[in-house]
Design an enzyme around this catalytic site. Sequence first.
Site, PDB file in Angstrom:
ATOM      1  CB  THR A   1      36.172  39.714  37.835  1.00  0.00           C
ATOM      2  OG1 THR A   1      36.053  40.178  36.502  1.00  0.00           O
ATOM      3  CG2 THR A   1      35.212  38.522  37.974  1.00  0.00           C
ATOM      4  CG  ASP A   2      35.164  44.218  34.887  1.00  0.00           C
ATOM      5  OD1 ASP A   2      35.600  43.063  34.694  1.00  0.00           O
ATOM      6  OD2 ASP A   2      35.533  45.197  34.201  1.00  0.00           O
ATOM      7  CD  GLU A   3      36.159  38.890  32.730  1.00  0.00           C
ATOM      8  OE1 GLU A   3      35.697  37.882  32.195  1.00  0.00           O
ATOM      9  OE2 GLU A   3      37.354  39.223  32.639  1.00  0.00           O
TER      10      GLU A   3
ATOM     11  CE1 TYR B   1      37.781  34.343  36.764  1.00  0.00           C
ATOM     12  CE2 TYR B   1      37.038  36.031  35.213  1.00  0.00           C
ATOM     13  CZ  TYR B   1      37.684  35.679  36.383  1.00  0.00           C
ATOM     14  OH  TYR B   1      38.230  36.652  37.188  1.00  0.00           O
TER      15      TYR B   1
ATOM     16  CE  LYS C   1      36.509  35.871  41.150  1.00  0.00           C
ATOM     17  NZ  LYS C   1      37.515  35.572  42.215  1.00  0.00           N
TER      18      LYS C   1
END
Length: 355
Positions: free
Chosen positions: A133-135, A159, A163
């Site tokens: 993810t970009d997060e 989260y 990741k």
Amino acid sequence: MTILVTGAAGFIGSNFVLDWLAQSDETVINLDDLTYAGNLENLASLDGDARHIFIKGSIGDFDLVAKLLAEHQPRAVVNFAAESHVDRSIHGPEDFIQTNIVGTFRLLEAVRAFYGQLEKTAKNQFRFLHVSTDEVYGSLAKDDPAFTETHQYEPNSPYSASKAASDHLVRAYHHTYGLPVLTTNCSNNYGPYHFPEKLIPLVIHNALAGKPLPIYGDGQQIRDWLYVKDHCSAIRRVLEAGRLGETYNVGGWNEKPNLDVVHTLCAILDELSPRADGKAYKEQITYVTDRPGHDRRYAIDATKIERELGWKPAETFETGIKKTVQWYLDNQGWVANVTSGAYREWLGKQYGESK
Ligand code: NAD
Ligand code: TYD
């Protein structure tokens, strides 16, 4: 030939498998633990199709993964399996650590053992693609340039931290053990089979149910939105031609504040399924307490994947979001099934709704 896809009963994984088998006869082994987010109904159109083999189990089960790899000899593993919802990670991070970090580690270990005993040609062909993810990059200020692949990792939620840890493990298995890995870091997806705990399907679902449309804080947080089928085509392309050990950012060039997204959804619903009382759906918008540590802005610079691999999204936000609303209107039975039972408990915990 065969590929092993993990987490393929979830939102993106199921779209990936449906699209994969629509354009290839290569068998998919689907390893999914069927958590609250996994739903085999997403793949009902494949019932009786010998090209889809479902196995219930966890990526954290080394023995099971080793057995599946030995039995099916896949030429690739695509890892979607994860706990994926930021708000749930705030309420309870443990599952995120177990699946996203420990699970990915055990999966990598099983794949490493399998890869180690392959013949040279099979070794050259083999790929491990990790979907991220970009997060992991953290939050941008309003005028900051979008995330490139070299942006520092600064995850802010349990989260995104989990990741980020999994991305680092994947990277380490390439550098240390020579595992042929690829990683994609994608922005927010939307589209069919999206579980209605995430903003877009939640708003569609609540709007039609006459319930409040909850906006966290001031609603000016920005996300980049990508239609899920475009994410799937990017993954196929990276699997086919990505350079080993590289990471590719995937995005839709569609930065939108949350409030704009919700207004767009309301306007489409006003047109496609007007309220019985003739009022506008936007009247249901309600401001609620902000998410703790809420990231202000994500934005993806998807230049690398376009330049190196020629990938570009096919949908604009305007075309993708209309298709998505129409899909939810046409699939109210699916929504009714996934929003029964445990979903109600989640609404109680997060929004204070009575069960
Ligand atoms: P999802 O929550 O809809 O689906 C996750 C799937 O993984 C479910 O089917 C679940 O049953 C399965 N799963 C969970 N734990 C497992 C385990 N231990 N072993 C096997 N299966 C397990 O998630 P999604 O939105 O489809 O996201 C898929 C992947 O893409 C995730 O890795 C996520 O981090 C990443 N991603 C998601 C988005 C997004 O906008 N949804 C954006 C970028 C990246
Ligand atoms: P979400 O769909 O949970 O994805 P992510 O947190 O991974 O970006 O949320 C998208 C944005 O919408 C995020 O800024 C949080 C916000 N949001 C709301 O304002 N209200 C809601 O009820 C939800 C679920 C999200």
